[in-house]
Scaffold this active site. Sequence first.
Site, PDB file in Angstrom:
ATOM      1  N   VAL B 100      41.980  29.025  24.481  1.00 56.70           N
ATOM      2  CA  VAL B 100      41.876  30.097  25.469  1.00 56.70           C
ATOM      3  C   VAL B 100      42.998  31.078  25.164  1.00 56.70           C
ATOM      4  O   VAL B 100      44.125  30.653  24.878  1.00 56.70           O
ATOM      5  CB  VAL B 100      42.034  29.554  26.910  1.00 56.70           C
ATOM      6  CG1 VAL B 100      41.914  30.668  27.932  1.00 56.70           C
ATOM      7  CG2 VAL B 100      41.029  28.442  27.191  1.00 56.70           C
ATOM      8  N   CYS B 101      42.686  32.376  25.187  1.00 51.20           N
ATOM      9  CA  CYS B 101      43.731  33.401  25.096  1.00 51.20           C
ATOM     10  C   CYS B 101      44.503  33.230  23.776  1.00 51.20           C
ATOM     11  O   CYS B 101      43.901  32.978  22.728  1.00 51.20           O
ATOM     12  CB  CYS B 101      44.615  33.287  26.342  1.00 51.20           C
ATOM     13  SG  CYS B 101      45.627  34.713  26.730  1.00 51.20           S
ATOM     14  N   THR B 102      45.819  33.341  23.824  1.00 50.05           N
ATOM     15  CA  THR B 102      46.596  33.263  22.587  1.00 50.05           C
ATOM     16  C   THR B 102      46.752  31.834  22.062  1.00 50.05           C
ATOM     17  O   THR B 102      47.426  31.631  21.042  1.00 50.05           O
ATOM     18  CB  THR B 102      47.987  33.902  22.771  1.00 50.05           C
ATOM     19  OG1 THR B 102      48.606  33.322  23.920  1.00 50.05           O
ATOM     20  CG2 THR B 102      47.873  35.397  22.963  1.00 50.05           C
TER      21      THR B 102
END
Lengths: 212, 212
Positions: B100-102
């Site tokens: 998820v995300c970075t």
Amino acid sequence: MTQVAIPVFPRFTALDAVGPYEVLQRLPSVDVVFVGHQRGEVRTANHMLGMTCDATFDEVSTPDVVVFPGGPGTRILVEDQTFRGWLQSVHPHTKFTTSVCTGALVLGAAGLLDGLTATTHWRAAEQLNELGATYVPDRVVEHLPQRIITAAGVSSGIDMALRLAELLVDREAAEAIQLLIEYDPQPPFDSGALAKADTATKALAEFLSPLP
Amino acid sequence: MTQVAIPVFPRFTALDAVGPYEVLQRLPSVDVVFVGHQRGEVRTANHMLGMTCDATFDEVSTPDVVVFPGGPGTRILVEDQTFRGWLQSVHPHTKFTTSVCTGALVLGAAGLLDGLTATTHWRAAEQLNELGATYVPDRVVEHLPQRIITAAGVSSGIDMALRLAELLVDREAAEAIQLLIEYDPQPPFDSGALAKADTATKALAEFLSPLP
């Protein structure tokens, strides 16, 4: 600074608390504090997730905003005089007193929803009605003169918190936060509300999560 | 039982981890464990939220699913041999390795995204490309033959986890969970993706959350 207090307790639902936290903490003017009976770890109902309670109720006596999360543990909290008493003592001074999911039951038990419409998790509608509120199946229900906002189950706290960000600062800040958390939802299915789910989905949901 | 491992680390983004947790823990066949360098509390970048890391990497050597959350702390993790080495050692045996995300940056640093399209937070697109992946601005990008799924910023982990629930069990279970978490999103604004946000919103978002 605007102090946002999020009560935590054994058997809380993590996303109820963390959704609004993730939105509101991005306002530079906001300080979020997780408050409860005692400092230390609290666990979700399945014991799989532990979060830290960083302050006792005595230490958070004049929060600007309260976001009360739900979870199976709220069934005990409605009888807990410390939680109810804290809500009754802080509410007259808050900008907004809010709940996510079955957190509304605790607001109701404290008398804060008397005569108001409110929302909660769909499985707790009857119980909310027994506590003086009138349940409506909306995702977010706000009563700005009374400074009370309630959100429906679990994920709805994110929607409510974006609205709170607008009320606390402005629409521009809320929109920037929506972009920062990339809240452009694209759920792979469309069964997220009782009105949209079929009978089998509802039955399976009730099986997966029996009422306490 | 299906073991879902969610790595946690200093300066992680809480909703990245808790969104997928909240979905996947509702599958009766799933056990979620938060894993990291050492047992004990980890704090978000603002220090306002503490979560418990319950297991070390040595203790979680054959997870069925990995969900790697993002956060400012991932900028250090891409250089962290323990995190990269753990990913490289567990990935051959997982059903799905996801981010998820970075969190995608750490998957990239471990070489798991080489030659694949992938997504991450919009602010990390360039960095993802430098790590061997090809960034695409989709909310969820899946490569089922490679068992790799990446999600965009923060809240997109909820959408990804519903899809994971379908892949791990079936669509009926995923739909029931969507109903249980009332994921019927009604964001009050429409600025949740870069393509939808205007220049001022983007500038304010960048001001509110400067790159590390």
